[in-house]
Design a protein around this motif. Structure first.
Motif, short mmCIF file in Angstrom:
data_model
loop_
_atom_site.label_atom_id
_atom_site.label_comp_id
_atom_site.label_asym_id
_atom_site.label_seq_id
_atom_site.Cartn_x
_atom_site.Cartn_y
_atom_site.Cartn_z
N ASP A 134 0.87 -1.06 0.07
CA ASP A 134 0.09 0.02 -0.11
C ASP A 134 0.83 1.31 -0.05
O ASP A 134 0.73 2.16 -0.65
N MET B 229 1.86 1.65 -3.10
CA MET B 229 1.11 2.31 -4.25
C MET B 229 0.80 3.96 -3.85
O MET B 229 0.57 4.44 -4.87
N PHE B 230 0.59 4.10 -2.59
CA PHE B 230 0.31 5.64 -2.34
C PHE B 230 1.61 6.52 -2.90
O PHE B 230 1.17 7.52 -3.45
N HIS C 32 1.07 6.90 -6.32
CA HIS C 32 -0.35 7.60 -6.57
C HIS C 32 0.13 9.01 -6.44
O HIS C 32 -0.30 10.08 -7.33
N GLY C 33 1.06 9.50 -5.32
CA GLY C 33 1.48 10.88 -5.56
C GLY C 33 2.64 11.29 -6.53
O GLY C 33 2.99 12.11 -6.17
N ARG D 191 5.65 10.17 -6.52
CA ARG D 191 6.69 10.34 -6.00
C ARG D 191 7.45 8.65 -6.19
O ARG D 191 6.88 7.81 -6.03
N GLU E 134 3.51 11.24 4.45
CA GLU E 134 2.30 11.46 4.21
C GLU E 134 1.66 9.95 3.81
O GLU E 134 0.42 9.58 4.15
N ASP E 135 2.38 9.29 3.25
CA ASP E 135 1.77 7.88 2.89
C ASP E 135 1.70 7.19 3.98
O ASP E 135 0.58 6.21 3.98
N LEU F 61 -1.59 8.27 5.51
CA LEU F 61 -2.77 7.68 4.66
C LEU F 61 -2.90 6.18 4.85
O LEU F 61 -4.00 5.78 5.12
N LEU F 62 -1.91 5.48 5.58
CA LEU F 62 -2.12 4.15 5.55
C LEU F 62 -2.76 3.96 6.99
O LEU F 62 -3.54 2.77 7.24
N ARG G 251 -4.88 6.03 8.42
CA ARG G 251 -5.94 6.93 8.82
C ARG G 251 -7.25 5.90 9.21
O ARG G 251 -8.11 6.71 9.76
N ARG G 252 -7.40 4.71 9.16
CA ARG G 252 -8.33 3.98 9.60
C ARG G 252 -8.50 4.09 11.14
O ARG G 252 -9.69 4.43 11.60
#
Lengths: 580, 139
Positions: free
Chosen positions: B65, B68-69, B72-73, B75, B81-82, B85-86, B88-89
């Motif tokens: 993940d 992937m993040f 996605h950004g 980079r 930040e990634d 994001l991971l 966040r849940r």
């Protein structure tokens, strides 16, 4: 010579020829002919047979030489004999008949199967035979398995026999007689002539007289144009997706028509829709409903008035055009709905989320053209008096499959204001349908994939909705009621209520998906949810892998119309649709 | 030969994985012991093994993940930040990570400030020494 091969019970060619040979004297051709004809005296056709038999024999000989290679060993032997005899002797009817008898046993051995094959389908063989051109008969050969391998000389008697059988069959069919002497003889003579137009003649009249075997022209009902157009109108209205009007007009027309056809579950969905909608006052919702109705997926709105509105305009094309107008009109009209439906809810929402709302509205505006979520509709309908989270929940509950970007944007939209929802919802519906292959995680995979294609393909004709009935369940889960029913349908076995409720508990999951979309967009520094965010979400769900791409999922699960809209395809004239 | 190399590589990777798994298992065991002491509750071996296995697999997912993040950004490096994001849940986890992130950022700043100071000092020293050297040379 091969004698007495054929059973005497059947008036086969062989028996007839046998008789002829026995009775006829071996004389000069002319005399023989006369005697033969006298002996036969069965049918005028038989005389023709004698006259043309020589020509036929010649033909058969040539044919035999031509087709010698394709024949079986037996036939080859026979052919050789026939040919040799033909060359050596004068071509008298007697010799001709002798040859026939020589060859006949071969075919007779094979006959039972050939006849059996032919009898069941006499019609197929006979018409072509009736044409009775040599070529047509030759064409017939491949159809008959054993005969095809035989020499034409062999085939001729075989065919004759088949013809005889068929004619018997015909007789049996039409006259109730299994065999009649004169007819049999006539058939035999015609068969012996085998490939003559003249002999075809007697056969044809018989066929004409037998209505049972004649091919009837397909009866065509006169199409009532009026009713047809009416049906079109009735069915096309719900179909016409409003969002698609935003896309190129080229796409709208075919999708319009085709989507109408792809309604495997119009009935079940129609049943679902009325139950799902939240009741809200009619007039306010009528506007939104018009747009929705075309989408006809989530008939959340309560007012039945929308249906009535739909009946007004004429054709699907017109409807599409109107949708665009309606969308604009709805933006104006929605404040009414919001005021009516969710005054209390909307105001606090707006107050509380003001800044966010503005941002999200911007987002939603930008996204509107791309992806919309029916969930927004539902949330709008659902009257969210609670806060932002509840709105998002409702949105989540709505978006079974479409849980992606639109949901993220739709959440914001919901929080922002319902005014934005109405115009966006139909588009969202469209976009959602178009954009989402499958978001399902393993547990919901069974539900979502099945639901997704159904949702996308099914356009229900709008049913009148019961006004005034409040949702009995949690409004955020009410949207899932629709999916739960689809789920139970596809389960192919009865589902307990508890199980259905568990499916409804998936709203949290969908809500999470929506949030994810939103976060992904923000992570990439964007305010707009884009297909890349959706792909990332699907990848996290394990649906998109290194081996399976988003396009593959689109191809697999979406109908062709959506695929055309999603996957850029190059058309003639250097035009790519949809443009990237 | 290629197959042999691949086989050897496979073996290496496999043994590497095993070592990693063992390390995770050991760490999980230690943590479980702490919790057991704290709560006065024993952990069975199977539980610890299950937890460690789940942790290991989840780490694999995290890695995928995160990659992937980052992609996605746009980079090529995984960022905090990634990671956020991971996480966040789970709200608490997210809060914890954010706090830690801030601490680390502060630390970095401090370090940078220190480094800058040091560098400046060095420069001054070098300049002085250079001047001294010049003077000496002149002299």
């Amino acid at each position: 010579m091969a004698d007495n091969f054929s059973p005497d019970s059947e008036p086969t060619t062989r028996t007839l020829l046998r008789r002829v040979l026995d009775t006829a004297d071996p004389r000069t051709p002319r005399r023989a002919r006369s005697t033969l004809s006298g002996c036969w005296s069965l049918h005028s056709a038989q005389r023709d047979l004698l006259e043309t038999s020589s020509s036929r024999r010649l033909r058969s000989q040539t044919k035999m030489t031509a087709k010698r290679r394709s024949h079986t060993a037996r036939s080859v032997d026979r052919l050789a004999r026939v040919q040799a005899s033909g060359h050596l002797e004068e071509q008298t009817p007697r010799t001709l008949l002798k040859n026939i008898i020589l060859t006949a046993p071969e075919s007779s051995v094979v006959m039972p199967e050939a006849v059996v094959k032919l009898v069941p389908s006499p019609q197929v063989v006979q018409p072509s035979r009736r044409e009775s051109s040599r070529g047509s008969l030759e064409l017939q050969l491949p159809e008959l398995e054993p005969p095809t391998t035989l020499a034409p000389g062999l085939l001729a008697p075989g065919r004759r026999k088949q013809r005889l059988r068929l004619s018997e069959f015909q007789q049996g069919m039409d006259w109730g007689h299994l065999s009649q002497e004169p007819r049999e003889n006539a058939d035999a003579s015609s068969l012996t002539s085998s490939l003559n137009l003249t002999f075809a003649m007697p056969v044809q009249p018989q066929s004409v007289k037998r209505p049972g075997l004649a091919r009837r022209p397909p009866t065509r009902r006169v199409v009532d144009v009026g009713t047809f157009l009416q049906d079109l109108r009735d069915t096309s209205f719900p179909m016409a997706p409003p969002g698609e009007s935003h896309r190129t007009p080229v796409a709208t027309v075919p999708t319009d028509i085709v989507l109408e056809d792809t309604q495997p579950f119009s009935q079940p969905l129609a049943d679902h829709s009325p139950s799902v909608h939240h009741s809200l006052p009619c007039p306010s919702h009528s506007g939104t409903k018009e747009v929705e109705g075309a989408a006809s997926r989530r008939t959340r709105s309560s007012g039945p008035g929308l249906q009535n509105n739909h009946s007004g305009p004429g054709k699907p094309a017109q409807l599409l055009a109107r949708k665009v107008e309606e969308v604009d009109a709805l933006a104006m009209g929605f404040p009414n709905t919001s005021s009516i439906s969710g005054e209390d809810g909307v105001e606090p929402l707006q107050n509380g989320v003001g800044e966010e709302a503005e941002e999200s509205m911007e987002e939603s505006m930008s996204i509107r053209e791309v992806e919309k979520a029916a969930e927004e509709q539902e949330s709008a309908r659902a009257e969210e008096p609670e806060g932002h989270t509840e709105v998002t929940e409702a949105v989540g509950s709505l978006g079974a499959i479409e849980a992606k970007e639109p949901e993220g944007s739709s959440e914001d939209e919901d929080t922002s204001a319902s005014p934005q929802l109405a115009p966006s919802t139909p588009e969202l519906l469209q976009a959602r349908r178009l954009q989402f292959p499958e978001p399902a995680p393993p547990p919901s995979t069974a539900v979502l994939p099945s639901e997704l294609p159904k949702r996308l393909s099914a356009r229900i004709p709008p049913r009148p909705r019961i006004p005034g009935s409040r949702p009995r369940q949690d409004p955020y889960k009410a949207g899932l009621n629709h999916y739960a029913k689809l789920f139970s349908f596809y389960a192919k076995m009865p589902m307990e209520k508890k199980a259905v409720e568990m499916v409804e508990n998936l709203d949290k999951y969908f809500q999470h998906l929506c949030e994810d979309l939103e976060v992904f967009a923000a992570h990439a520094g964007r305010k707009t949810v884009r297909p890349e965010d959706l792909e990332l979400l699907l990848r996290r769900q394990g649906l998109v892998t290194d081996r399976v791409s988003l396009h593959v999922l689109v191809e697999r699960h979406l109908p062709l119309e959506y695929r055309q809209l999603l996957i850029p395809c190059a058309f003639s004239g250097n035009s790519v649709f949809p443009t990237q | 030969m290629m197959e042999e190399e691949e086989g050897a590589e496979e073996q290496q990777r496999f043994s590497y994985r095993q070592r990693l798994k063992a390390a995770v298992h050991y760490t999980v065991g230690c943590l479980c012991e702490e919790v057991a002491l704290d709560k006065d509750m024993q952990f069975s071996k199977q539980t610890i093994a299950a937890i460690s296995e789940v942790t290991f697999r989840q780490c694999e997912n995290f890695a995928t993940d995160l990659e992937m993040f980052a992609r996605h950004g746009k980079r090529s490096t995984i960022n905090t930040e990634d990671v956020k994001l991971l996480a966040r849940r789970s709200h608490s986890l997210l809060k914890y990570i954010t706090e830690k992130n801030e601490d680390i950022a502060q630390l970095n700043l401090e370090r940078k400030a220190k480094k800058k100071k040091k560098w400046e000092d060095e420069n001054r020293n070098s300049v002085e020494s250079a001047e001294a050297g010049v003077e000496e040379s002149e002299n």
